[in-house]
Motif scaffolding. Structure first.
Motif, short mmCIF file in Angstrom:
data_model
loop_
_atom_site.label_atom_id
_atom_site.label_comp_id
_atom_site.label_asym_id
_atom_site.label_seq_id
_atom_site.Cartn_x
_atom_site.Cartn_y
_atom_site.Cartn_z
N ARG A 676 0.53 -17.75 8.05
CA ARG A 676 -0.01 -16.74 8.85
C ARG A 676 -1.86 -16.76 8.46
O ARG A 676 -1.99 -17.33 7.23
CB ARG A 676 0.54 -15.37 8.25
N SER A 677 -2.35 -16.31 9.24
CA SER A 677 -4.02 -16.15 9.06
C SER A 677 -4.27 -15.18 8.01
O SER A 677 -3.30 -14.42 7.51
CB SER A 677 -4.72 -15.77 10.32
N THR A 678 -5.27 -15.01 7.35
CA THR A 678 -5.65 -14.33 6.09
C THR A 678 -5.45 -13.16 6.75
O THR A 678 -4.98 -12.03 5.88
CB THR A 678 -7.02 -14.84 5.63
N GLU A 679 -5.99 -12.62 7.93
CA GLU A 679 -6.21 -11.39 8.33
C GLU A 679 -4.78 -10.90 8.58
O GLU A 679 -4.42 -9.46 8.34
CB GLU A 679 -7.19 -11.39 9.64
N GLN A 680 -4.00 -11.68 9.07
CA GLN A 680 -2.69 -11.00 9.16
C GLN A 680 -1.92 -10.59 7.84
O GLN A 680 -1.39 -9.72 7.94
CB GLN A 680 -1.86 -12.24 9.67
N VAL A 681 -2.05 -11.47 7.02
CA VAL A 681 -1.50 -11.18 5.54
C VAL A 681 -2.14 -9.85 5.05
O VAL A 681 -1.57 -9.09 4.14
CB VAL A 681 -1.71 -12.43 4.64
N ILE A 682 -3.56 -9.67 5.14
CA ILE A 682 -4.07 -8.42 4.65
C ILE A 682 -3.63 -7.30 5.53
O ILE A 682 -3.35 -6.55 4.68
CB ILE A 682 -5.83 -8.73 4.73
N GLY A 683 -3.52 -7.55 6.77
CA GLY A 683 -3.13 -6.41 7.51
C GLY A 683 -1.79 -6.04 6.94
O GLY A 683 -1.54 -4.75 6.86
N GLU A 684 -0.87 -6.95 6.92
CA GLU A 684 0.83 -6.49 6.49
C GLU A 684 0.50 -5.78 5.07
O GLU A 684 1.05 -4.67 4.96
CB GLU A 684 1.60 -7.81 6.33
N ASN A 685 -0.12 -6.42 4.14
CA ASN A 685 -0.15 -5.84 2.73
C ASN A 685 -0.77 -4.53 2.80
O ASN A 685 -0.38 -3.67 2.08
CB ASN A 685 -0.78 -7.01 1.57
N ALA A 686 -1.84 -4.55 3.43
CA ALA A 686 -2.54 -2.85 3.65
C ALA A 686 -1.49 -1.83 4.15
O ALA A 686 -1.63 -0.79 3.40
CB ALA A 686 -3.63 -3.18 4.44
N ASP A 687 -0.89 -2.23 5.04
CA ASP A 687 0.12 -1.28 5.45
C ASP A 687 1.28 -1.24 4.49
O ASP A 687 1.64 0.01 4.25
CB ASP A 687 0.96 -1.71 7.05
N LEU A 688 1.66 -2.05 3.66
CA LEU A 688 2.66 -1.90 2.71
C LEU A 688 2.33 -0.94 1.67
O LEU A 688 2.94 0.11 1.19
CB LEU A 688 3.08 -3.54 2.09
N ILE A 689 0.83 -1.37 1.09
CA ILE A 689 0.59 -0.44 -0.04
C ILE A 689 0.33 0.91 0.65
O ILE A 689 0.82 2.06 -0.11
CB ILE A 689 -0.83 -1.01 -0.51
N SER A 690 -0.24 1.20 1.67
CA SER A 690 -0.71 2.46 2.17
C SER A 690 0.72 3.14 2.36
O SER A 690 0.73 4.48 1.96
CB SER A 690 -1.44 2.23 3.59
N PHE A 691 1.59 2.84 3.12
CA PHE A 691 2.71 3.30 3.46
C PHE A 691 3.58 3.83 2.15
O PHE A 691 4.04 4.88 2.06
CB PHE A 691 3.75 2.16 4.12
N ALA A 692 3.60 2.82 1.19
CA ALA A 692 4.24 3.28 -0.19
C ALA A 692 3.67 4.30 -0.95
O ALA A 692 4.23 5.33 -1.07
CB ALA A 692 3.99 2.08 -1.15
N LEU A 693 2.35 4.46 -1.02
CA LEU A 693 1.63 5.51 -1.58
C LEU A 693 1.73 6.83 -0.65
O LEU A 693 1.92 7.93 -1.48
CB LEU A 693 0.08 5.05 -1.75
N PHE A 694 1.56 6.79 0.32
CA PHE A 694 1.58 7.93 1.30
C PHE A 694 3.09 8.56 1.24
O PHE A 694 3.17 9.67 1.11
CB PHE A 694 1.60 7.34 2.82
N GLU A 695 4.06 7.85 1.25
CA GLU A 695 5.58 8.31 1.32
C GLU A 695 5.60 8.71 -0.06
O GLU A 695 6.69 9.67 -0.34
CB GLU A 695 6.45 7.47 1.70
N MET A 696 5.02 8.32 -1.06
CA MET A 696 5.28 8.91 -2.32
C MET A 696 4.59 9.95 -2.71
O MET A 696 4.55 10.70 -3.86
CB MET A 696 4.82 7.63 -3.60
N GLY A 697 3.53 10.41 -1.71
CA GLY A 697 2.93 11.39 -1.94
C GLY A 697 1.75 11.54 -2.55
O GLY A 697 0.98 12.46 -3.01
N ILE A 698 1.19 10.16 -2.72
CA ILE A 698 -0.26 10.01 -3.45
C ILE A 698 -1.21 9.78 -2.54
O ILE A 698 -1.30 9.18 -1.52
CB ILE A 698 0.19 8.75 -4.48
N LYS A 699 -2.34 10.28 -2.88
CA LYS A 699 -3.99 10.40 -2.11
C LYS A 699 -4.76 9.58 -2.84
O LYS A 699 -4.89 9.64 -3.98
CB LYS A 699 -3.98 11.63 -1.85
N LEU A 700 -5.41 8.60 -2.10
CA LEU A 700 -6.40 7.70 -2.88
C LEU A 700 -7.88 8.43 -2.40
O LEU A 700 -7.90 8.91 -1.13
CB LEU A 700 -6.42 6.33 -2.14
#
Length: 700
Positions: A676-700
């Motif tokens: 996968r391209s670097t941007e694809q990997v970054i995009g997936e992991n940004a979504d993973l981290i963001s979704f996890a924190l958001f669903e845990m009720g954590i705000k950055l």
């Protein structure tokens, strides 16, 4: 990086009320398909999602839009993506290798989609680009799979993957001029490229499935071909496999001295037959071992002597020697015998390098060809070692060291003196001194002791409120050893804990550990994972509301099975490119080869009942509140086909009993993960981290 630690307060627990009503998901086409196994009828209402039909394509497009709409409302999603881009943007250089008159290495300037292959002329010391995969396609989604040179280094062949597919093309070039010199070979899969002199090379493939069935048609009969330079692929000689010797996986390799052609043939991912042919003296293939009860591979040759790495009579592996004149197992003599720790072998500089895994941590010893210990190699710390490989006459070898809080550093090693020095230390914006990586041992349901690495930033309070990713794999004899990841660095920098248990099914303690997580013992894997989560919660590292389960491929099965067995264990779940329909996994592409680990529903009633009892697709129950879930898959995944994720997602969306969202994140122009391209990997992991924190009720 100026990241601020997260402050967890009741005031930021906002995501549960962000959407006040239950989700309205896209509707997948439902049918009345029913299959019968040993007198038991099993409904498969979403069978159409296995097919590349118009209703499926429409549903996929709707799911992509639905997920992107949800993720776009996470207020800090772009912030996380920028954090990832920032830490990712450092120069990455591989260890070098010598081919002919040139030294080759890979380099990525930072955010390039794919790494570039450079070479330095050993005489003139000039450096140039040899291959730039970023020019293979506009968006960087065509990747380099492998690059192979002939012994002289004047010819090369490289394979490419388009959109992450396992189906590759092979391009043949004059290595000096870099010009293509032959037709491109197509429809190549699960293949090496092994040269025989200047004549040509061996490669492996299957018959290509019919059009429209690339993501469903079985690839069952592997074939080894010899491609002679200057001839058409259609005239390539079949060397092994096909109808005459049908095997699911076949690999061909020519020994470094060019004397032997070595064939490994298998029907599953565990156990293989071994064949050898003397190219110098002629004759037919000699079968070294029969059947698939053991694993064996030739790692080196020396005249008539063959050095074989095997688990025969050695569940923790051993290195043996035999002769081409009588190579059968009863004539094998130990060179490096089995010990209580799992052994790995590499060769270079005329030596063997034995890597021993001790509770998932590496130790390395150097031996000569007689098995005499040369030295214990002093390593930079406790972690994971790779490398020490090279040609017979190369005395300068390289190895890489890493752990969860140490970026991978490459060392140059002199095989004769044993001295090593730093060759390449990456300039990552990360300070290991600010972090803790600790190993603990916990007890699983049946009393088995399991090791786990827990990683976090210093100063984290064990108050049960730390966002935690619990990640594991648990299958196919694959060991999860400490390895640095910039994604995990961002997670920890933002206050998160990253925990990795070395559960059964892996190879951390040898064949017995692997087998304890297969077939009728597969649930040990899930129980080990569940016990890891309970340990973290009991010790106040985290709690249910702040825990995310994560795994990919067989690890995706791990997450899918765990969240259906114990939907109350975690707040978030990430089943990635998972094997999720355990009754039909063997019907798709190369899935039948996974039967050593899983068994199949057709084996017998007991095996069917066992598979059905944990198969994620078949254990989603209406009226149950499942974790907030982001199912990750790709439209070109022809290994674990996306139908697994599609069917699991449709079941969860239909039966989810609470407001926790069920998203399908479907990557376009991507496969099972590699390339996968670097941007694809970054995009997936940004979504993973963001979704996890958001669903845990954590705000950055």
């Amino acid at each position: 990086m100026n990241f601020k630690p997260i402050l967890l307060t009741a005031g930021v627990l906002f995501s549960a009320s962000f959407y006040s009503q239950k989700m309205t998901y896209p509707k997948a086409l439902k049918g009345n398909q029913t299959d019968t196994y040993f007198g038991t009828a099993v409904a498969d209402p979403f069978r159409d999602l296995e097919n590349d039909s118009q209703p499926t394509k429409k549903w996929v497009d709707e799911e992509v839009a639905f997920s992107q709409n949800y993720l776009s409302k996470i207020p800090f999603r772009e912030k996380v993506k920028n954090q990832l881009r920032d830490i990712w943007n450092y120069e990455k250089i591989s260890a070098p290798s010598n081919e002919g008159d040139f030294t080759y290495y890979n380099k990525n300037d930072g955010l390039q989609a794919q790494s570039v292959i450079y070479r330095t002329n050993n005489k003139t010391k000039t450096t140039e680009v040899f291959l730039d995969p970023n020019k293979f396609s506009e968006k960087g989604t065509t990747s380099l799979s492998q690059l192979s040179f002939n012994k002289k280094g004047n010819l090369a062949a490289y394979s490419i993957s388009e959109g992450g597919s396992d189906w590759n093309k092979i391009i043949i070039i004059d290595a000096i001029t870099k010009k293509q010199i032959d037709d491109t070979l197509t429809d190549v899969k699960f293949s090496g490229i092994s040269w025989q002199g200047d004549e040509g090379f061996y490669y492996s493939s299957y018959d290509k499935p019919k059009e429209g069935t690339v993501l469903s048609g079985m690839t069952d009969k592997h074939k080894v071909y010899f491609h002679k330079l200057g001839t058409k692929q259609s005239s390539d000689q079949l060397i092994f496999g096909g109808d005459k010797t049908p095997r699911r996986y076949i690999g061909a390799n020519v020994s470094e001295d060019q004397r032997y052609l070595i064939i490994s043939a298998a029907n599953t991912t565990s156990g293989n037959e071994l064949y050898i042919k003397d190219l110098k003296n002629g004759g037919d293939f000699i079968q070294i071992n029969k059947g698939f009860d053991i694993s064996a591979g030739i790692v080196d040759t020396e005249g008539d002597n063959l050095f074989i790495f095997t688990d025969k009579d050695a569940p923790n592996m051993r290195l043996v020697k035999t002769s081409i004149k009588n190579p059968s197992p009863e004539n094998w003599i130990d060179v490096i015998p089995q010990t209580e720790n799992v052994l790995g072998i590499s060769t270079g500089g005329g030596y063997f390098f034995a890597t021993y895994m001790v509770d998932a941590i590496d130790q390395v010893k150097q031996y000569d060809k007689t098995g005499k210990l040369v030295r214990d190699i002093v390593l930079p710390g406790k972690g994971n070692i790779s490398g020490f490989g090279g040609k017979e006459d190369e005395k300068e070898l390289y190895f890489s060291f890493t752990n969860y809080i140490t970026p991978g550093t490459t060392y140059k090693f002199n095989a004769d003196t044993g001295k090593s020095e730093v060759y390449q230390k990456p300039k990552v914006k990360f300070n290991p001194e600010d972090y803790i990586s600790e190993q603990v041992f916990y007890t699983s349901k049946d009393g088995t002791k399991i090791p786990m690495m827990i990683n976090y930033k210093k100063g984290v309070k064990l108050d049960g409120k730390n966002p935690t990713i619990l990640y594991s794999y648990g299958g196919f004899n694959i060991s999860l050893q400490p390895s640095f990841s910039v994604v995990n660095a961002i997670w920890m920098e933002n206050g998160g804990i990253y925990a990795v248990p070395n559960i059964r099914g892996g190879g951390e303690y040898g064949k017995k550990w692997h087998d304890a997580g297969t077939k009728m013992q597969k649930k040990n894997v899930f129980e080990d994972f569940i016990a890891a989560g309970e340990y973290l919660q009991n010790k106040k590292y985290t709690s249910k509301e702040y825990m995310a389960l994560s795994g990919r491929s067989n690890g995706g099965l791990l997450v899918g099975a765990t969240m259906t067995m114990r939907p109350d264990l975690a707040r978030v779940a990430f089943p990635g490119v998972g094997v999720l329909d355990m009754l039909r996994y063997n019907k798709f592409t190369a899935g039948a080869g996974w039967s050593y680990d899983y068994g199949t529903a057709e084996d017998n009633k007991e095996m069917f009942d066992y598979l059905k009892s944990y198969s994620p697709v078949h254990n989603v129950k209406a009226g149950t509140c499942y974790p907030s879930t982001m199912i990750i898959t790709s439209d070109h995944d022809d290994r674990v086909v996306p139908a697994h994720s599609f069917k699991f997602g449709a079941e969860l969306q239909e039966k989810q009993a609470c407001k926790n969202p069920i998203l399908l994140r479907i990557e376009k122009n991507a496969g099972h993960g590699a390339g996968r391209s670097t941007e694809q990997v970054i995009g997936e992991n940004a979504d993973l981290i963001s979704f996890a924190l958001f669903e845990m009720g954590i705000k950055l």
